[in-house]
Design a protein around this motif. Structure first.
Motif, PDB file in Angstrom:
ATOM      1  N   GLU A   1       9.186  13.839 -15.922  1.00  0.00           N
ATOM      2  CA  GLU A   1       8.026  14.612 -16.360  1.00  0.00           C
ATOM      3  C   GLU A   1       7.425  14.016 -17.635  1.00  0.00           C
ATOM      4  N   GLY A   2       6.123  14.195 -17.831  1.00  0.00           N
ATOM      5  CA  GLY A   2       5.435  13.649 -18.992  1.00  0.00           C
ATOM      6  C   GLY A   2       4.469  12.562 -18.575  1.00  0.00           C
ATOM      7  N   THR A   3       3.474  12.315 -19.408  1.00  0.00           N
ATOM      8  CA  THR A   3       2.416  11.374 -19.029  1.00  0.00           C
ATOM      9  C   THR A   3       2.693   9.942 -19.460  1.00  0.00           C
ATOM     10  N   HIS A   4       3.528   9.734 -20.475  1.00  0.00           N
ATOM     11  CA  HIS A   4       3.658   8.386 -21.036  1.00  0.00           C
ATOM     12  C   HIS A   4       4.160   7.390 -20.000  1.00  0.00           C
ATOM     13  N   ALA A   5       5.252   7.727 -19.300  1.00  0.00           N
ATOM     14  CA  ALA A   5       5.797   6.807 -18.299  1.00  0.00           C
ATOM     15  C   ALA A   5       4.808   6.605 -17.165  1.00  0.00           C
ATOM     16  N   GLY A   6       4.070   7.652 -16.808  1.00  0.00           N
ATOM     17  CA  GLY A   6       3.080   7.533 -15.749  1.00  0.00           C
ATOM     18  C   GLY A   6       1.955   6.593 -16.119  1.00  0.00           C
ATOM     19  N   VAL A   7       1.477   6.698 -17.353  1.00  0.00           N
ATOM     20  CA  VAL A   7       0.426   5.796 -17.834  1.00  0.00           C
ATOM     21  C   VAL A   7       0.922   4.357 -17.801  1.00  0.00           C
ATOM     22  N   ARG A   8       2.136   4.148 -18.283  1.00  0.00           N
ATOM     23  CA  ARG A   8       2.728   2.808 -18.261  1.00  0.00           C
ATOM     24  C   ARG A   8       2.827   2.276 -16.841  1.00  0.00           C
ATOM     25  N   ALA A   9       3.235   3.150 -15.926  1.00  0.00           N
ATOM     26  CA  ALA A   9       3.432   2.723 -14.545  1.00  0.00           C
ATOM     27  C   ALA A   9       2.119   2.260 -13.917  1.00  0.00           C
ATOM     28  N   VAL A  10       1.059   3.022 -14.117  1.00  0.00           N
ATOM     29  CA  VAL A  10      -0.241   2.652 -13.553  1.00  0.00           C
ATOM     30  C   VAL A  10      -0.707   1.331 -14.146  1.00  0.00           C
ATOM     31  N   ARG A  11      -0.561   1.181 -15.444  1.00  0.00           N
ATOM     32  CA  ARG A  11      -1.031  -0.037 -16.100  1.00  0.00           C
ATOM     33  C   ARG A  11      -0.150  -1.240 -15.787  1.00  0.00           C
ATOM     34  N   ALA A  12       1.071  -0.970 -15.313  1.00  0.00           N
ATOM     35  CA  ALA A  12       1.951  -2.069 -14.901  1.00  0.00           C
ATOM     36  C   ALA A  12       1.772  -2.413 -13.429  1.00  0.00           C
ATOM     37  N   GLY A  13       0.923  -1.644 -12.722  1.00  0.00           N
ATOM     38  CA  GLY A  13       0.600  -2.010 -11.347  1.00  0.00           C
ATOM     39  C   GLY A  13       0.921  -1.011 -10.265  1.00  0.00           C
ATOM     40  N   ALA A  14       1.471   0.164 -10.604  1.00  0.00           N
ATOM     41  CA  ALA A  14       1.777   1.169  -9.584  1.00  0.00           C
ATOM     42  C   ALA A  14       0.492   1.670  -8.942  1.00  0.00           C
ATOM     43  N   THR A  15       0.527   1.896  -7.641  1.00  0.00           N
ATOM     44  CA  THR A  15      -0.626   2.430  -6.933  1.00  0.00           C
ATOM     45  C   THR A  15      -0.735   3.932  -7.119  1.00  0.00           C
TER      46      THR A  15
END
Length: 206
Positions: free
Chosen positions: A79-93
């Motif tokens: 839970e939380g936005t930080h890891a999600g933001v990182r994931a998108v910027r690292a290439g997650a769809t």
């Protein structure tokens, strides 16, 4: 009826991996659970990977997979936005909370396979900048900025942090973006302005 998908599930906890595989298999999809996440997509260009980002290795895997043509990744994060933001910027769809209900897991995987990106609402707000200023980097990431400002090279920083140099460049780029900046110097100055790093004349050069 939707076409059956071929999905690989990569998670360090067998219980979660088995649960995710069970949900997807029950919907008629073919599921693999593998130890080496990088080996499978190399022979499956249309692979869809459900990848839990719970270790430095997993983040390296995400970086490698995002560079593989046609490989779509659903990043599973806490839970939380930080890891999600990182994931998108690292290439997650797409991004999925690890606490998501089985129905949400299934919908996210299927939507991603058919060309959509699925993101939690809070994460979307963070990516569009609505809450970027409120996201303080972790102590580890602030230490990266501190070391870079003192002359440490990205290669040295990557070795110390346990990442590949390529992955470290991507993580730093995401960090700069999180701070609303584009360069190392701007990021250090921004962190100093926010009181997250000690100030110092000339400390951000390089």
């Amino acid at each position: 009826m939707p076409v059956a998908l071929h999905v690989v599930v990569v998670d360090p906890l067998p219980l979660y991996g088995i649960g995710a595989a069970t949900v997807l298999s029950a919907a008629g999809h073919r599921v693999d659970r593998v130890a080496d996440a990088l080996a499978w997509p190399r022979t499956n260009e249309r692979a869809l990977v459900l990848l839990t980002l719970s270790s430095r290795y997993a983040w390296d895997v995400l970086g490698e997979l995002s560079g593989a043509g046609g490989c779509k990744v659903v990043a599973v994060v806490d839970e939380g936005t930080h890891a999600g933001v990182r994931a998108v910027r690292a290439g997650a769809t797409s991004v999925l909370a690890r606490t998501a209900e089985p129905e949400v897991l299934l919908r996210t995987v299927e939507a991603t396979a058919y060309g959509q990106s699925v993101l939690p609402t809070g994460l979307l707000a963070a990516l569009t900048g609505a809450s970027a200023d409120a996201v303080r980097p972790s102590a580890e990431r602030l230490s990266w900025l501190r070391q870079l400002s003192n002359g440490t090279t990205v290669a040295d920083l990557a070795r110390q942090a346990g990442y590949s140099e390529r992955a470290m460049f991507r993580l730093l780029k995401a960090l700069y973006t999180d701070l609303g900046t584009r360069t190392r110097m701007q990021a250090v100055m921004r962190a100093q302005e926010l009181g997250w790093l000690p100030g110092g004349n000339g400390s951000s050069a390089g």
